[in-house]
Design a protein around this motif. Sequence first.
Motif, mmCIF file in Angstrom:
data_model
loop_
_atom_site.group_PDB
_atom_site.id
_atom_site.type_symbol
_atom_site.label_atom_id
_atom_site.label_comp_id
_atom_site.label_asym_id
_atom_site.label_seq_id
_atom_site.Cartn_x
_atom_site.Cartn_y
_atom_site.Cartn_z
ATOM 1 N N ASN A 10 -35.620 19.889 -11.091
ATOM 2 C CA ASN A 10 -34.995 19.366 -9.868
ATOM 3 C C ASN A 10 -33.793 18.493 -10.203
ATOM 4 O O ASN A 10 -32.755 18.551 -9.531
ATOM 5 C CB ASN A 10 -36.013 18.557 -9.051
ATOM 6 N N TYR A 11 -33.929 17.677 -11.261
ATOM 7 C CA TYR A 11 -32.822 16.814 -11.694
ATOM 8 C C TYR A 11 -31.634 17.661 -12.148
ATOM 9 O O TYR A 11 -30.485 17.402 -11.760
ATOM 10 C CB TYR A 11 -33.276 15.892 -12.825
ATOM 11 N N LYS A 26 -29.980 19.239 -9.104
ATOM 12 C CA LYS A 26 -29.299 18.237 -8.268
ATOM 13 C C LYS A 26 -27.991 17.782 -8.903
ATOM 14 O O LYS A 26 -26.971 17.614 -8.227
ATOM 15 C CB LYS A 26 -30.228 17.037 -8.061
ATOM 16 N N GLU A 27 -28.003 17.574 -10.230
ATOM 17 C CA GLU A 27 -26.815 17.095 -10.948
ATOM 18 C C GLU A 27 -25.892 18.239 -11.378
ATOM 19 O O GLU A 27 -24.858 17.994 -11.996
ATOM 20 C CB GLU A 27 -27.248 16.299 -12.191
ATOM 21 N N GLN A 28 -26.291 19.468 -11.041
ATOM 22 C CA GLN A 28 -25.508 20.669 -11.395
ATOM 23 C C GLN A 28 -25.241 20.747 -12.903
ATOM 24 O O GLN A 28 -24.127 21.038 -13.347
ATOM 25 C CB GLN A 28 -24.195 20.706 -10.607
#
Length: 337
Positions: A139-140, A143-145
């Motif tokens: 997920n991180y 989210k941070e691409q």
Amino acid sequence: MSITVKDVAKKAGVATSTVSRVINDHPSISEETKKKVRAIMEEMGYIPNLTARNLGKQISNAIGIILPPLDSKERLGNPFYLETIETINEEARKAGMTVAIATALDFEALLSNVKQMHRQKQVDGFILTYSDNHDPIINYLMKEQVPFTLIGQPYTHEEKITYVDNDNQLLGKQATEYLMQHGHQNILFVTNTTQENVYFERYFGYQKALMLANLPVHPAVTFQGPEDYVNFEQLLKDKKPTALVVIDDLFAMRIIQLLNLYHYQVPEDLSVISFNNSIFATLVHPYLTSIDVDVAALGKMATQSLIEKLNNNEQTSARMVVPHQLIKRETVIAIKE
């Protein structure tokens, strides 16, 4: 005397900035110019300063390998991860890149490590070597691409993720069918993990094979704590299976030891089939019948896909399936009527 970019530029009759762009494989430079400058670099024995190059490009020229939380002896000693690291390292080396490993005892610490590696630009992208139901790291990264590839099948966002995997449901089905071909009808599925996608897929395959044959399907026998090892003997007496499908080779070895403790012989009393075809499959007799998942191909394809993402500076998605092979050995025999 060391050769510099200026020396190469002078001999090639181009600007020093052109040589820098050739070193960085910049698309603005024609292939003809790149070939010419590279030939002169080789002729002069010029070796680009990767550190300086990377500072200029704001990259680290490194790949991060994320291992699952090493919270058990099975995970800590599982050759799958060691073989995967070895393959990724070799592919990275071919591309002039290095690797860094993120590992921890739990997901919280692992996420902290990954965040630090990303924020400090220690790596350009990551390869996740597992797929877990409660993984905060994926997920991180999304989210941070952050560029990443996954070895395994993701639980969510399949359409947005590049992942390489075996068809684990087919593996589970074929392992079970192989036992059925040897006359086994009462078969248990045994595992020490219930969070990783590989468990769900292989167990689904086991269920599918038995359901299609109108044979009894049992709940997975899960080993989560010491009491499960103690209860296993009674479970065998109650269920009376003739064969076991075990989640991987390392755990299959432990199960065979446990069966011996309870005075069951493999394969005379119980046939066993497992997955991965690791070094453990042929360490002691009886040699394990196992399905080879081609770990080298998994690591190679995951690394090549990540490097392609980094070179093209784009977030792509794809699913790549690595073929498998059943390796017949000594732990499966035909059932006696």
